[in-house]
Design an enzyme around this catalytic site. Sequence first.
Site, PDB file in Angstrom:
ATOM      1  N   PRO A 256       0.782  -1.240   0.000  1.00  0.00           N
ATOM      2  CA  PRO A 256       0.000   0.000   0.000  1.00  0.00           C
ATOM      3  C   PRO A 256       0.813   1.290   0.000  1.00  0.00           C
ATOM      4  O   PRO A 256       0.241   2.364   0.071  1.00  0.00           O
ATOM      5  CB  PRO A 256      -0.809  -0.123   1.289  1.00  0.00           C
ATOM      6  N   GLY A 257       2.149   1.207  -0.046  1.00  0.00           N
ATOM      7  CA  GLY A 257       2.926   2.400  -0.303  1.00  0.00           C
ATOM      8  C   GLY A 257       3.775   2.953   0.827  1.00  0.00           C
ATOM      9  O   GLY A 257       4.300   4.061   0.704  1.00  0.00           O
ATOM     10  N   ASP A 277       2.282  -2.957  -8.792  1.00  0.00           N
ATOM     11  CA  ASP A 277       1.702  -3.998  -7.949  1.00  0.00           C
ATOM     12  C   ASP A 277       0.700  -4.769  -8.800  1.00  0.00           C
ATOM     13  O   ASP A 277       0.217  -4.262  -9.812  1.00  0.00           O
ATOM     14  CB  ASP A 277       1.022  -3.391  -6.721  1.00  0.00           C
ATOM     15  N   ASP A 322      10.725  -5.213  -2.306  1.00  0.00           N
ATOM     16  CA  ASP A 322      10.253  -5.694  -1.001  1.00  0.00           C
ATOM     17  C   ASP A 322       9.251  -6.794  -1.343  1.00  0.00           C
ATOM     18  O   ASP A 322       8.082  -6.536  -1.563  1.00  0.00           O
ATOM     19  CB  ASP A 322       9.611  -4.558  -0.209  1.00  0.00           C
ATOM     20  N   CYS A 375       9.818  -9.415   4.994  1.00  0.00           N
ATOM     21  CA  CYS A 375       9.503  -9.441   6.440  1.00  0.00           C
ATOM     22  C   CYS A 375       9.339 -10.899   6.860  1.00  0.00           C
ATOM     23  O   CYS A 375       8.283 -11.317   7.320  1.00  0.00           O
ATOM     24  CB  CYS A 375       8.255  -8.615   6.732  1.00  0.00           C
TER      25      CYS A 375
END
Length: 432
Positions: A256-257, A277, A322, A375
């Site tokens: 979402p940025g 995306d 990411d 993550c």
Amino acid sequence: MNTREIAVKILCEFEKDLKIKPHFERLTKNLSFKDRSFVREIVSGSVRFLKLLDFSIEKVSGKNQKKQHPAVRNSLRILAYQIFFMSVPLYAAINETVEAVKHFRKKAAGFVNAVGKKLINFDYKAEIEKIPDFYERISTLYSFENWMVKRWHRFYEDELVSILSFLNRTAPLYIRINTLKVKVSDYLKFLEESGIEFEVHPFIKEMVRIKGKVDIQSLPGYADGFFYIQDVASYLSALLLSPQKGKKILDIAAAPGGKTTAIAALVENEADIIAVDVDSERLKLLDRNLEKLGVNCVKTLKTDITKENPFTENSFDRVLLDAPCSGTGIIRRHPEGKWNKSLSLIKHNQKLEKALLKEAFKLLKPGGTLLYSVCSLEREEGEEIVNFALNIGFKKRDFDIKFEEIGVKGSMARVFPHKQGTDGFFYAIFTK
């Protein structure tokens, strides 16, 4: 429905799809901040300690939790969580939960009441110590799947218990001050004037930890985009990319940025940033965040570069990947992540990460920089990806910015809740 009835309802929905957020948002939207906070704690806590709670309930009741009616099963879970982990008065925890279960299964009220009274004096730690198998004992006490505990023990050895313990803690609330809209010093004054307790990160001045339970919308500048909720580990992905003004930058899997808007702030809106995306709805959220935060140097594009790469080769000076991953490093924020992961998911993610890296390699200019981050605590999504990247032509390089205080140096690094107080992230930096 009262708060405990809502909590039971959310947990019943959670059992169907192993998600919390959509059900929480739908069922608590009309509650006060105080009641929403209570429901959030009781639901998140019950999911976080699911295995421990079920073990304890089955010990005192003599009944298999899986065979209980869903509302009864989840009423018992929220009751056990209140008794073991919350400062709710015991009589209130039992009485209010018994009233809640009546809404779903009236005839179960007496059973829930009786189990609650037995749980008050139940020493779950002593009972768990009797479990002979090490992994079953540890996974029950800290409430994780056995397979997770076994592989993290193999990966991290003596750090296992610390990792499990810290993943069970509630994550701190960090905000990144949006320097496109407000100076750091000015925003800190706004916080002081509002009576908000906070702590500035020791070496990243724009990162601020908000103390206590605070309604995000009550923070100064919420509507004006003065800040963005973001963990330090997430922000590090943007910092370690070391974006420069006037450069062409690609952010892959950007929605979402959080990192996209961080990059824009670091270059003061003076770069050509393209954020891609595959998810239309998440891209809409990204566009809203760009507008709210005053970002005007980013173009967004819905595309899957592994299937239809719309860019010319050797186009970008910097690439941030990411990557989509298992998310095991953010379990403290998303406790449902304990129960919706699998080895097959990790392998699937690794394939996707490799495919994205292959395309990213084509798009990076010779001499350019790619920052890879996830993550995740999984080696398949971290160290093994580094080996793959080197095999397809990437070259190692060192981070331009080093954070030696937290062990971020060289060409790759991991951060953990128990060491750096951040989410669990892996970073690697490459050139071409």
